[in-house]
Design an enzyme around this catalytic site. Sequence first.
Site, mmCIF file in Angstrom:
data_model
loop_
_atom_site.group_PDB
_atom_site.id
_atom_site.type_symbol
_atom_site.label_atom_id
_atom_site.label_comp_id
_atom_site.label_asym_id
_atom_site.label_seq_id
_atom_site.Cartn_x
_atom_site.Cartn_y
_atom_site.Cartn_z
ATOM 1 N N ASN A 292 59.008 54.433 33.950
ATOM 2 C CA ASN A 292 57.816 55.100 34.128
ATOM 3 C C ASN A 292 56.615 54.118 34.525
ATOM 4 O OD1 ASN A 292 57.900 52.764 31.533
ATOM 5 N ND2 ASN A 292 55.477 53.458 31.021
ATOM 6 N N GLY B 11 44.710 50.092 32.546
ATOM 7 C CA GLY B 11 45.408 50.896 31.689
ATOM 8 C C GLY B 11 47.014 50.338 31.711
ATOM 9 N N TYR B 12 47.771 50.738 31.914
ATOM 10 C CA TYR B 12 49.188 49.947 31.827
ATOM 11 C C TYR B 12 49.423 50.663 33.550
ATOM 12 C CZ TYR B 12 50.125 48.368 27.752
ATOM 13 O OH TYR B 12 49.769 47.906 26.411
ATOM 14 N N CYS C 57 56.124 61.088 33.864
ATOM 15 C CA CYS C 57 57.242 59.893 34.045
ATOM 16 C C CYS C 57 58.486 60.460 33.731
ATOM 17 C CB CYS C 57 57.000 58.888 33.410
ATOM 18 S SG CYS C 57 55.895 59.587 32.313
HETATM 19 N N1 LIG Z 1 52.220 55.504 31.086
HETATM 20 C C1 LIG Z 1 53.165 56.062 31.769
HETATM 21 O O1 LIG Z 1 54.081 55.871 31.757
HETATM 22 C C2 LIG Z 1 52.279 56.923 32.832
HETATM 23 C C3 LIG Z 1 53.541 57.176 33.816
HETATM 24 C C4 LIG Z 1 52.574 58.103 34.709
HETATM 25 C C5 LIG Z 1 51.378 58.690 34.324
HETATM 26 N N2 LIG Z 1 50.426 58.361 33.513
HETATM 27 C C6 LIG Z 1 49.355 58.905 33.737
HETATM 28 O O2 LIG Z 1 48.278 57.744 34.005
HETATM 29 C C7 LIG Z 1 47.194 57.739 33.801
HETATM 30 C C8 LIG Z 1 46.629 56.205 33.116
HETATM 31 O O3 LIG Z 1 47.703 56.451 31.208
HETATM 32 P P1 LIG Z 1 47.334 55.246 30.920
HETATM 33 O O4 LIG Z 1 49.255 55.279 30.758
HETATM 34 O O5 LIG Z 1 47.691 53.633 32.204
HETATM 35 O O6 LIG Z 1 46.877 54.937 30.030
HETATM 36 P P2 LIG Z 1 45.893 54.146 29.449
HETATM 37 O O7 LIG Z 1 46.758 53.165 29.462
HETATM 38 O O8 LIG Z 1 45.039 54.625 28.322
HETATM 39 O O9 LIG Z 1 45.402 53.644 30.317
HETATM 40 C C9 LIG Z 1 44.120 54.735 30.708
HETATM 41 C C10 LIG Z 1 42.649 53.948 31.767
HETATM 42 O O10 LIG Z 1 41.901 55.098 31.671
HETATM 43 C C11 LIG Z 1 40.619 54.879 32.425
HETATM 44 N N3 LIG Z 1 39.205 55.564 31.223
HETATM 45 C C12 LIG Z 1 39.693 56.350 30.136
HETATM 46 N N4 LIG Z 1 38.599 57.027 30.156
HETATM 47 C C13 LIG Z 1 38.243 56.889 31.600
HETATM 48 C C14 LIG Z 1 37.392 57.708 32.045
HETATM 49 N N5 LIG Z 1 37.169 58.908 31.085
HETATM 50 N N6 LIG Z 1 36.337 57.430 33.205
HETATM 51 C C15 LIG Z 1 37.138 56.229 33.477
HETATM 52 N N7 LIG Z 1 38.140 55.672 33.177
HETATM 53 C C16 LIG Z 1 38.940 56.023 31.716
HETATM 54 C C17 LIG Z 1 40.395 53.773 30.120
HETATM 55 O O11 LIG Z 1 39.862 52.422 31.411
HETATM 56 P P3 LIG Z 1 38.767 51.756 30.569
HETATM 57 O O12 LIG Z 1 38.558 51.857 29.546
HETATM 58 O O13 LIG Z 1 38.355 50.330 30.982
HETATM 59 O O14 LIG Z 1 38.006 52.392 31.687
HETATM 60 C C18 LIG Z 1 42.348 53.032 30.642
HETATM 61 O O15 LIG Z 1 42.644 51.700 31.253
HETATM 62 C C19 LIG Z 1 47.235 59.477 32.502
HETATM 63 O O16 LIG Z 1 46.478 60.243 32.958
HETATM 64 C C20 LIG Z 1 48.244 58.803 32.015
HETATM 65 O O17 LIG Z 1 49.167 60.682 31.900
HETATM 66 C C21 LIG Z 1 50.868 57.370 32.399
#
Ligand SMILES: NC(=O)c1ccc[n+]([C@@H]2O[C@H](COP(=O)([O-])OP(=O)(O)OC[C@H]3O[C@@H](n4cnc5c(N)ncnc54)[C@H](OP(=O)(O)O)[C@@H]3O)[C@@H](O)[C@H]2O)c1
Lengths: 341, 341, 341, 341, 55, 55
Positions: D308, D11-12, D147
Amino acid sequence: MIRAAVLGGAGYIGGELLRLLLGHPEVELAAAVSSRLGGKRIDSTHPNLRGLTDLTFCAEEELEQYDVLLLAAGHGATMELLPRLAGHAKTLIDLSGDFRLTDPAVYEAYYGLPHTAPELLGDFVPGAPELAREALRGADRIAVPGCMATAAILALRPLAAEQLIEPDVTVDARTGSSGSGATAGPANTHAERSGAMRVFAPAGHRHEAEIAQSCGVRPTMTATGVEAVRGVQVLCRATLRDGVDETAVRRAYRRHYADEPFVRVVAQRRGMYRLPEPKVLSGSNYCDVGFAVRPEARQVLAVAALDNLVKGGAGNAVQSLNIRMGWPERLGLEFPGLHPV
Amino acid sequence: MIRAAVLGGAGYIGGELLRLLLGHPEVELAAAVSSRLGGKRIDSTHPNLRGLTDLTFCAEEELEQYDVLLLAAGHGATMELLPRLAGHAKTLIDLSGDFRLTDPAVYEAYYGLPHTAPELLGDFVPGAPELAREALRGADRIAVPGCMATAAILALRPLAAEQLIEPDVTVDARTGSSGSGATAGPANTHAERSGAMRVFAPAGHRHEAEIAQSCGVRPTMTATGVEAVRGVQVLCRATLRDGVDETAVRRAYRRHYADEPFVRVVAQRRGMYRLPEPKVLSGSNYCDVGFAVRPEARQVLAVAALDNLVKGGAGNAVQSLNIRMGWPERLGLEFPGLHPV
Amino acid sequence: MIRAAVLGGAGYIGGELLRLLLGHPEVELAAAVSSRLGGKRIDSTHPNLRGLTDLTFCAEEELEQYDVLLLAAGHGATMELLPRLAGHAKTLIDLSGDFRLTDPAVYEAYYGLPHTAPELLGDFVPGAPELAREALRGADRIAVPGCMATAAILALRPLAAEQLIEPDVTVDARTGSSGSGATAGPANTHAERSGAMRVFAPAGHRHEAEIAQSCGVRPTMTATGVEAVRGVQVLCRATLRDGVDETAVRRAYRRHYADEPFVRVVAQRRGMYRLPEPKVLSGSNYCDVGFAVRPEARQVLAVAALDNLVKGGAGNAVQSLNIRMGWPERLGLEFPGLHPV
Amino acid sequence: MIRAAVLGGAGYIGGELLRLLLGHPEVELAAAVSSRLGGKRIDSTHPNLRGLTDLTFCAEEELEQYDVLLLAAGHGATMELLPRLAGHAKTLIDLSGDFRLTDPAVYEAYYGLPHTAPELLGDFVPGAPELAREALRGADRIAVPGCMATAAILALRPLAAEQLIEPDVTVDARTGSSGSGATAGPANTHAERSGAMRVFAPAGHRHEAEIAQSCGVRPTMTATGVEAVRGVQVLCRATLRDGVDETAVRRAYRRHYADEPFVRVVAQRRGMYRLPEPKVLSGSNYCDVGFAVRPEARQVLAVAALDNLVKGGAGNAVQSLNIRMGWPERLGLEFPGLHPV
Amino acid sequence: MIAACPECERKLDLPDSTRLSEVVECPDCRSELEVVSIEPPLLVIAPEAEEDWGE
Amino acid sequence: MIAACPECERKLDLPDSTRLSEVVECPDCRSELEVVSIEPPLLVIAPEAEEDWGE
Ligand SMILES: NC(=O)c1ccc[n+]([C@@H]2O[C@H](COP(=O)([O-])OP(=O)(O)OC[C@H]3O[C@@H](n4cnc5c(N)ncnc54)[C@H](OP(=O)(O)O)[C@@H]3O)[C@@H](O)[C@H]2O)c1
Ligand SMILES: NC(=O)c1ccc[n+]([C@@H]2O[C@H](COP(=O)([O-])OP(=O)(O)OC[C@H]3O[C@@H](n4cnc5c(N)ncnc54)[C@H](OP(=O)(O)O)[C@@H]3O)[C@@H](O)[C@H]2O)c1
Ligand SMILES: NC(=O)c1ccc[n+]([C@@H]2O[C@H](COP(=O)([O-])OP(=O)(O)OC[C@H]3O[C@@H](n4cnc5c(N)ncnc54)[C@H](OP(=O)(O)O)[C@@H]3O)[C@@H](O)[C@H]2O)c1
Ligand SMILES: NC(=O)c1ccc[n+]([C@@H]2O[C@H](COP(=O)([O-])OP(=O)(O)OC[C@H]3O[C@@H](n4cnc5c(N)ncnc54)[C@H](OP(=O)(O)O)[C@@H]3O)[C@@H](O)[C@H]2O)c1
Ligand SMILES: [Zn+2]
Ligand SMILES: [Zn+2]
């Protein structure tokens, strides 16, 4: 067919007037003034007009008699220009900030300079069809409101007019780079302005005065330059009066805009474009207006979007002209915008 | 620790030098010259440097003695400046076009003005580690190649050096707006430059001369300004010599770049980023290089991407400095770029 | 008034057809097919159409009889669909790649699948007014060329037809993200696609076949996805035949396009927009075509730009329909594009 | 050197953790989990990491023992995962929303689902160095704030903590597209998301709960997706208490942030970048915080900006880890951001 | 009054009011052209400040 | 056949061919509405999969 002339035709509002007037079935574009570019083809400056016209810019001194003269110069300059240009046309439509406010003291407070033609302020009808349609029918002095002001006024008017909200409102405006005109400077080079979120009016913006004048509210406005060339969006917050709920709010918007040709109420529960966004309005004369109510907090968010150069300026001028001339209001303004874009 | 000074520090290449030198563990940034902004803080111009330094710009006259002086002024001006500034430092690194070409006649043909210091041309070693690493170890006059030239040279060098291609090549370069520097003008306002695909060098670009000089090919180059602030990408087309196939091409790239710290061969069959793209290189000193072969047509497409301000300028200067000083080549250049971005 | 139906109306080309047909004075938009969105309002998908229509998407099975049926589904699917849909309208206009090529073997080579309705290929007239105006007057099977193909064909046609160039040409195409349609996938999320310079066809692109068929040249084409939603630009290089100079080139373009309503020759010595750029064409049906000659190298660069969804697709379809129906060719296609944008 | 593993590495936020940990001098990146991409190279997904690592993604089942495990999965999933993964490392750092709030009832109200591990909520220290530095020194359960929450909290904290403002505040957040993660869907294709001003949380956003919890204010928050990949900016409006003026406000910010390594107070009267903007922070761990006071209206606008994925997520996690491990706080977080960009 | 652009051969239809030394812009190649003779009408490329364009 | 949207009160003009259980979309608030009665025409908000929208 009437004959029209545009002053400030090399600028962005001026260029948009040229585009709209060239495509208007009842108007002959007879002259476009530029002090810098006299003798140069207008399509050298505005490449979208290639093939539509061979007109060249002329100097102010070459102006003749026209049915309508549209002024798209900056504020400050316009109040100097307008008195000496008034003889060139029966109908004058000004797009600057100089003749929008009725009170010269408010003008001075917001623009930081005394008004030099205060005696003319009373002559002007706002180029705001939704607010002043009847007055526009006979108007020969028309002052088109500011782009962010138009958005905020159309967002707040139904709520304010029907006394659904308290007078204190905040307006968070976002605008593209064309809003500050065509002149190059260090703050609007591509590399600096690109991807910006520049809060350029953190403690009050001029358009507050217009919003207050038109809606009877007390606005606190900020404006942020965001990544876009065209487009304005405003988020207005207000406190709902006792007992006002979402139904009342929706009804107010419906009542005010049901018959408006260029205002659409966009407040959806589903889909991708639930609230107004400017990008699908680029080039169009629509102002989309929507809202969201937070009942437990007695708050309403009113959102509006438009293209600053069209409904926020040149399009509103042409719509006003259509009303003034007794033509169908949509004439020459039919382009609906694009999707995707 | 050595002491470094930057001339042209208010410009884009200059600002990038400031960023890299402030983060460099072996360099003390001792002075940044600006003729317009003397006495002003450098972080007023380059807001990314806030908190890292309290340095202010100084005038050229205030320059003292430094170990290295980096020049980031425009071409034309630099050949006038450099002779009088040479005394301020043992090592001079110039980033303009003035000392890249060895032949003053070629300079005049491409830059449209006679070279005023032709006697110095022979002193300069190219600030191109991949081509001149050995010479750089002892170099005190270094001329960093142009940004699009660096991309094209790194794309074509393996093919040309190993005689895999015919000498006639075409280069289609795409560049972001920072490539034309910080000065505001009508052609680089946000509203005009935004979303552009501006073919600004349809019939030949200056960097042809550098590509020819470094690779021994005959390039025909176009350059297009596209929507981006940073980033250069080149697409180079050449005809493969008889019997040359994809395997030979891939081997040539591997051989040339296997040990290069800042060149990566990117030519994938799968995935989203199969060939070099500048966006993931923003801020980094990498040049990614890739290729695609069309065997039946005996054609090869060589693609390279880099950040024009880093590997295309300031980063190459710092890498050259690292080599000159005998430091690890990656010192101060570790930032790998971002994804997504 | 004729009645028109659009298949694939939820897609990007389909949406553009809906916009153009809704604004067309001689056409009633009677149906828009979507398999996923049957019963949903078309303005939920295309928010620019709000206020213009209450039409909802229907299923293919609900299609009735129309004067014209426009197909905007993908290739492969279309050659299956078209035979069974042909009975719904006298005139069929297809926008996919399935009926553009006359030779099924070439189709199979470029699309990687055998053509399932090769017997119909001969029935189609190209929806390319500049090439096939006379044939279009009586045409009831029209196949609109691809977006990048149209740009390249209009750029190269005058040179090829007048035998000014050698047959080997290269085409470097740049395209916005709408060119790959509305379907979401990992490669076209905003975060990945944003700011891209993605060479997605480094060693040959399908549109080569169309360019070859229409111009009689041997094209080598690459295509790069750049930061834009709409817009295609092509840079075509060719070698000039002996004795051909800039005057001859300019004359050829003039002769071919002097009377074309939607092709403009843009090859200026001065100004900001000297060669064709797509951004000022967004929403318009123009294809701008220009050139630069490098006499000493006997090379010509031909450049064209258009909006892939308009002149590159839906607009060309409507222009073809206008010709077919004997209407003025510009009907419903008057929007000139915007500046700034 | 400690050994670290990242869950959600495809993920990101996960990718940003990989970048930061690969560049961290005290950390060995030992594993990156992806359920979809097990066995695939991490630099196939994150092309900026090419040349830095040969690591491939592994499955959750392959996890071993690490010093620290960082979780970057979605909310909802994380509260299921975390209990079973806790045994893999002494120190757990979670970046999801699942362990940020102390009250499970508030969690349920804002996330719409009951918390399945409420007993663990009390174990977590906020991964917010500016608020919880002391607690972080011994923390083995760390929950990094959201964020937009981080931006708003850092903007409001000095004002709230020093009781300069009334408790009712509004927060207008703007965010880039990476904020919604890497998964493709109809709402985040490039063509739809590009140039958007999408008010996706018009009547309340989840981060309100975190802001309330950390600052003791009553926030009303909207969030708008704007054209950017990275970057968050918040505009917070509050009413100043009696007698509070600009000097008091400025002092409060200074006091709170004078010694913070990653918070800079940006509230300038001159220059182009007077208030915080995210673009110059891309890739950096800074949060810039600024303000503007409107004394006559007793209003203050507090503005904050950050990347973020860095200060809004992965960077805050690494900063917290540095504190936890007793390392210098800036370790591995030195990249200052770019200009221009 | 018809005169040809010396740069690109485009025929320019000059208004009767055209004066000697006036500068006109070619609609095709946008060269600036100086009117150096009225009878017969004759245009030459006007000397111009080099316009900087591009990067 | 006229029926009101239960969400936003918008009056919907339903075609005569409208059938029971059919789902229509409100032109204003875009709620999905199920036809639960024809005489008199009556609409209720259709149950829907939660649409994820935003970031
Ligand atoms: N994007 C932002 O700006 C930001 C900032 C602060 C916090 N966050 C938080 O950080 C977290 C990730 O955000 P993101 O933006 O990086 O999301 P994302 O790009 O959708 O990535 C999430 C990752 O989690 C993995 N995943 C999903 N369900 C899972 C499960 N049941 N078991 C294990 N792995 C799982 C997926 O990987 P696979 O499919 O490869 O397993 C995916 O790559 C979220 O909770 C979000 O709220 C995001
Ligand atoms: N941009 C918007 O979104 C927008 C929206 C609504 C209203 N407005 C208002 O419209 C007006 C024009 O705005 P803009 O954005 O088009 O600005 P602009 O691009 O800077 O153009 C202004 C034009 O005015 C001309 N001008 C300046 N001073 C003049 C003078 N003393 N006498 C005659 N002409 C003069 C200039 O033309 P020459 O140098 O060629 O003479 C220039 O082309 C302003 O008052 C602005 O507030 C703008
Ligand atoms: N931009 C790129 O991508 C790139 C890449 C590689 C190489 N280069 C080369 O690097 C050089 C700088 O480019 P840039 O893009 O940074 O340009 P820029 O942003 O315009 O900056 C040039 C700087 O040079 C200074 N300068 C100009 N004339 C001067 C003079 N006579 N004496 C002393 N200083 C002078 C100016 O500073 P003051 O006005 O403050 O004195 C200005 O800040 C150019 O030669 C360019 O060709 C640029
Ligand atoms: N995008 C361009 O720039 C461009 C330019 C020129 C030509 N074209 C061509 O135009 C066609 C459409 O392109 P697009 O970009 O609009 O693609 P798109 O956005 O993906 O739309 C294609 C539409 O076709 C419909 N469709 C798919 N398979 C179908 C089937 N088996 N039967 C009936 N309908 C089907 C889909 O609608 P439902 O799922 O709702 O049924 C979808 O909305 C393609 O052949 C493309 O090559 C595209
Ligand atoms: Zn000419
Ligand atoms: Zn409704």
